[in-house]
Design an enzyme around this catalytic site. Structure first.
Site, PDB file in Angstrom:
ATOM      1  N   CYS A 122       0.805  -1.233   0.000  1.00 20.40           N
ATOM      2  CA  CYS A 122       0.000   0.000   0.000  1.00 20.40           C
ATOM      3  C   CYS A 122       0.835   1.279   0.000  1.00 20.40           C
ATOM      4  O   CYS A 122       0.388   2.310  -0.485  1.00 20.40           O
ATOM      5  CB  CYS A 122      -0.991  -0.011   1.153  1.00 20.40           C
ATOM      6  SG  CYS A 122      -0.273  -0.380   2.759  1.00 20.40           S
ATOM      7  N   CYS A 130      -3.505  -2.727  -0.832  1.00 22.54           N
ATOM      8  CA  CYS A 130      -2.438  -3.636  -0.406  1.00 22.54           C
ATOM      9  C   CYS A 130      -2.198  -4.773  -1.393  1.00 22.54           C
ATOM     10  O   CYS A 130      -1.639  -5.805  -1.022  1.00 22.54           O
ATOM     11  CB  CYS A 130      -2.766  -4.204   0.973  1.00 22.54           C
ATOM     12  SG  CYS A 130      -3.032  -2.937   2.232  1.00 22.54           S
ATOM     13  N   LYS A 195      -5.558  -9.043  11.665  1.00 23.72           N
ATOM     14  CA  LYS A 195      -5.471  -7.600  11.450  1.00 23.72           C
ATOM     15  C   LYS A 195      -6.861  -7.079  11.097  1.00 23.72           C
ATOM     16  O   LYS A 195      -7.443  -7.462  10.089  1.00 23.72           O
ATOM     17  CB  LYS A 195      -4.483  -7.303  10.321  1.00 23.72           C
ATOM     18  CG  LYS A 195      -4.355  -5.807  10.046  1.00 23.72           C
ATOM     19  CD  LYS A 195      -3.254  -5.518   9.049  1.00 23.72           C
ATOM     20  CE  LYS A 195      -3.169  -4.029   8.758  1.00 23.72           C
ATOM     21  NZ  LYS A 195      -2.117  -3.717   7.786  1.00 23.72           N
ATOM     22  N   ARG A 217     -10.374  -0.942   3.195  1.00 25.62           N
ATOM     23  CA  ARG A 217      -9.695  -2.241   3.178  1.00 25.62           C
ATOM     24  C   ARG A 217     -10.574  -3.358   3.744  1.00 25.62           C
ATOM     25  O   ARG A 217     -10.082  -4.417   4.106  1.00 25.62           O
ATOM     26  CB  ARG A 217      -8.408  -2.166   4.005  1.00 25.62           C
ATOM     27  CG  ARG A 217      -7.419  -1.085   3.597  1.00 25.62           C
ATOM     28  CD  ARG A 217      -5.989  -1.492   3.933  1.00 25.62           C
ATOM     29  NE  ARG A 217      -5.059  -0.381   4.064  1.00 25.62           N
ATOM     30  CZ  ARG A 217      -4.583   0.340   3.053  1.00 25.62           C
ATOM     31  NH1 ARG A 217      -4.996   0.101   1.818  1.00 25.62           N
ATOM     32  NH2 ARG A 217      -3.717   1.314   3.292  1.00 25.62           N
ATOM     33  N   GLU A 233      -8.094 -17.299  11.288  1.00 20.65           N
ATOM     34  CA  GLU A 233      -6.930 -16.696  10.612  1.00 20.65           C
ATOM     35  C   GLU A 233      -5.624 -17.172  11.252  1.00 20.65           C
ATOM     36  O   GLU A 233      -4.644 -17.447  10.556  1.00 20.65           O
ATOM     37  CB  GLU A 233      -7.009 -15.165  10.683  1.00 20.65           C
ATOM     38  CG  GLU A 233      -8.036 -14.555   9.743  1.00 20.65           C
ATOM     39  CD  GLU A 233      -7.568 -14.541   8.286  1.00 20.65           C
ATOM     40  OE1 GLU A 233      -6.494 -15.069   7.979  1.00 20.65           O
ATOM     41  OE2 GLU A 233      -8.310 -13.982   7.453  1.00 20.65           O
ATOM     42  N   LYS A 248      -3.577  -7.140  15.702  1.00 16.00           N
ATOM     43  CA  LYS A 248      -3.463  -5.706  15.456  1.00 16.00           C
ATOM     44  C   LYS A 248      -4.823  -5.098  15.151  1.00 16.00           C
ATOM     45  O   LYS A 248      -5.557  -5.685  14.359  1.00 16.00           O
ATOM     46  CB  LYS A 248      -2.540  -5.510  14.250  1.00 16.00           C
ATOM     47  CG  LYS A 248      -2.378  -4.088  13.799  1.00 16.00           C
ATOM     48  CD  LYS A 248      -1.511  -4.043  12.577  1.00 16.00           C
ATOM     49  CE  LYS A 248      -1.440  -2.608  12.085  1.00 16.00           C
ATOM     50  NZ  LYS A 248      -0.825  -2.504  10.795  1.00 16.00           N
ATOM     51  N   TYR A 313       5.322   2.439  19.265  1.00 20.53           N
ATOM     52  CA  TYR A 313       6.022   3.718  19.071  1.00 20.53           C
ATOM     53  C   TYR A 313       6.479   4.306  20.405  1.00 20.53           C
ATOM     54  O   TYR A 313       7.240   5.264  20.430  1.00 20.53           O
ATOM     55  CB  TYR A 313       5.105   4.707  18.337  1.00 20.53           C
ATOM     56  CG  TYR A 313       4.576   4.152  17.027  1.00 20.53           C
ATOM     57  CD1 TYR A 313       5.373   4.125  15.886  1.00 20.53           C
ATOM     58  CD2 TYR A 313       3.286   3.610  16.939  1.00 20.53           C
ATOM     59  CE1 TYR A 313       4.903   3.583  14.697  1.00 20.53           C
ATOM     60  CE2 TYR A 313       2.807   3.075  15.753  1.00 20.53           C
ATOM     61  CZ  TYR A 313       3.622   3.062  14.631  1.00 20.53           C
ATOM     62  OH  TYR A 313       3.167   2.523  13.462  1.00 20.53           O
TER      63      TYR A 313
HETATM   64  C1  PBG Z   1       0.132  -1.459   5.904  1.00 19.50           C
HETATM   65  C2  PBG Z   1       0.187  -1.233   7.359  1.00 19.50           C
HETATM   66  C3  PBG Z   1      -0.674  -0.469   8.163  1.00 19.50           C
HETATM   67  C4  PBG Z   1      -0.139  -0.464   9.438  1.00 19.50           C
HETATM   68  C5  PBG Z   1       0.994  -1.265   9.409  1.00 19.50           C
HETATM   69  N1  PBG Z   1       1.181  -1.755   8.119  1.00 19.50           N
HETATM   70  C6  PBG Z   1      -1.859   0.348   7.835  1.00 19.50           C
HETATM   71  C7  PBG Z   1      -2.978  -0.184   7.064  1.00 19.50           C
HETATM   72  O1  PBG Z   1      -3.270  -1.378   7.030  1.00 19.50           O
HETATM   73  O2  PBG Z   1      -3.600   0.666   6.443  1.00 19.50           O
HETATM   74  C8  PBG Z   1      -0.701   0.293  10.596  1.00 19.50           C
HETATM   75  C9  PBG Z   1       0.264   0.642  11.664  1.00 19.50           C
HETATM   76  C10 PBG Z   1      -0.187   1.702  12.592  1.00 19.50           C
HETATM   77  O3  PBG Z   1      -1.308   2.242  12.499  1.00 19.50           O
HETATM   78  O4  PBG Z   1       0.603   2.024  13.470  1.00 19.50           O
HETATM   79  N2  PBG Z   1      -0.568  -2.541   5.457  1.00 19.50           N
HETATM   80 ZN    ZN Z   2      -0.955  -2.521   3.147  1.00 22.04          ZN
END
Ligand code: PBG
Ligand code: ZN
Length: 324
Positions: A122, A130, A195, A217, A233, A248, A313
């Protein structure tokens, strides 16, 4: 007067007693710190919606990696902004792109640091989805071949772990096969297995310039309402060869972290995502919360929920606080 004999408070009577019976210990060793590398040199620009996080050119990313290792943080996850975007996202597997260069340079400068490469398209596609687009539909199977190229390019650059975050079906198997074919039998896969399609990714998409140009998405990331699907999953990714399973976001999904932890024997990671970070930073900047206390409490909650690895972070600040 009522005669009270059962007194849980006895175990809280002093700091030493509380230390002795504490069930969960947060450690700097739990953390993975995400970094954003960009083209150019001499770049160190703060990301507005993620105060304390920076867009870094490769040599500055290496500098930061040294500091991270010196703090005892064992790992970084490398995200990148490319020099160019196209329909296929081909800069995602270009060995001269910032991510591949940063992985190589960090591996050379700080070999003990575990380098995780984020495998997705992405940030690199002109449309911000993605995967491979076919008439506004992300074509699952056509995307797998592209993800194989991204993963092997990162392994070749020196990544210890590749972390597919795209949520295509079958990508763990496809990536494992591609890595093995090229001889990268010891490159691990940390799968973003669970995710969710989350509003908490907003600041990251600003930072990574990866907002989809149309739609969302939800056809590939999971529905936040689902729990059984998280285990489905997880099990599929384990069958396909994942070494680490990630959930996540983290905070709104700690029940899922616990369920996954109890269901499998693999290490479990959770991703304390950008929106979770931004909320804490904004409230702290307003003086509404005690940042140190809230961050350590939050990360301890993730650990208590069952996470073995926390991608956050806050890692640098938390490492400093934990060291007193
Ligand atoms: C990309 C990706 C994302 C994050 C990590 N890898 C964003 C998304 O899926 O749009 C999010 C990380 C974050 O928000 O800290 N696929
Ligand atoms: Zn992505």
């Amino acid at each position: 007067m009522f005669e009270q004999r059962l007194r849980p408070r006895r175990m809280r009577i002093s700091p030493a007693m509380r230390d002795m019976v504490r069930e969960t210990t947060l450690s700097t060793k739990d953390f993975v710190y995400p970094i954003f590398v960009v083209p150019g040199t001499n770049v160190r620009e703060e990301i507005p919606s993620m105060p304390g996080c920076y867009h870094l050119s490769v040599e500055n990313a290496v500098e930061l990696a040294r500091e991270i290792a010196a703090l005892g943080i064992p790992s970084v996850e490398v995200f990148g902004l490319p020099e160019y975007k196209d329909e296929e996202g081909s800069s995602a597997w270009d060995m001269t792109s910032p991510v591949q260069r940063a992985i190589g340079a960090i591996k050379k400068a700080v070999p003990e640091l575990i380098i995780v490469g984020d495998v997705c398209l992405c940030q690199y596609t002109s449309h911000g989805h993605c995967g491979h687009l076919c008439d506004h539909y992300v074509d699952n199977d056509a995307t797998l071949a592209l993800l194989q190229k991204v993963a092997t390019s990162q392994a070749e650059a020196g990544a210890d772990i590749v972390a597919p975050s795209d949520m295509m079906d079958g990508r763990v198997r496809a990536i494992r096969e591609a890595l093995d074919d090229k001889g990268f039998i010891n490159t691990s896969i940390m799968s973003y297995a669970v995710k969710y399609a989350s509003g908490y990714y907003g600041p990251f998409r600003d930072a990574a310039d990866s907002t989809p140009s149309f739609g969302d998405r939800r056809q590939y990331q999971m529905d936040p309402a689902n729990r059984h699907e998280a285990l489905k999953e997880t099990m599929l990714d384990i069958e396909e060869g994942a070494d680490i399973i990630m959930v996540k976001p983290a905070l709104a999904y700690l029940d899922i972290v616990r369920e996954v932890r109890d269901a499998i024997h693999h290490p479990v990671a959770c991703y304390n995502v950008s929106g979770e970070y931004a909320m804490v930073k904004a409230a702290a900047a307003n003086g509404w919360i005690d940042e140190q206390r809230i961050v350590l409490e939050t990360l301890t909650g993730m650990k208590r929920a069952g996470a073995d690895i926390i991608i956050t972070y806050h890692a640098i600040d938390a490492a400093k606080w934990l060291q007193g």
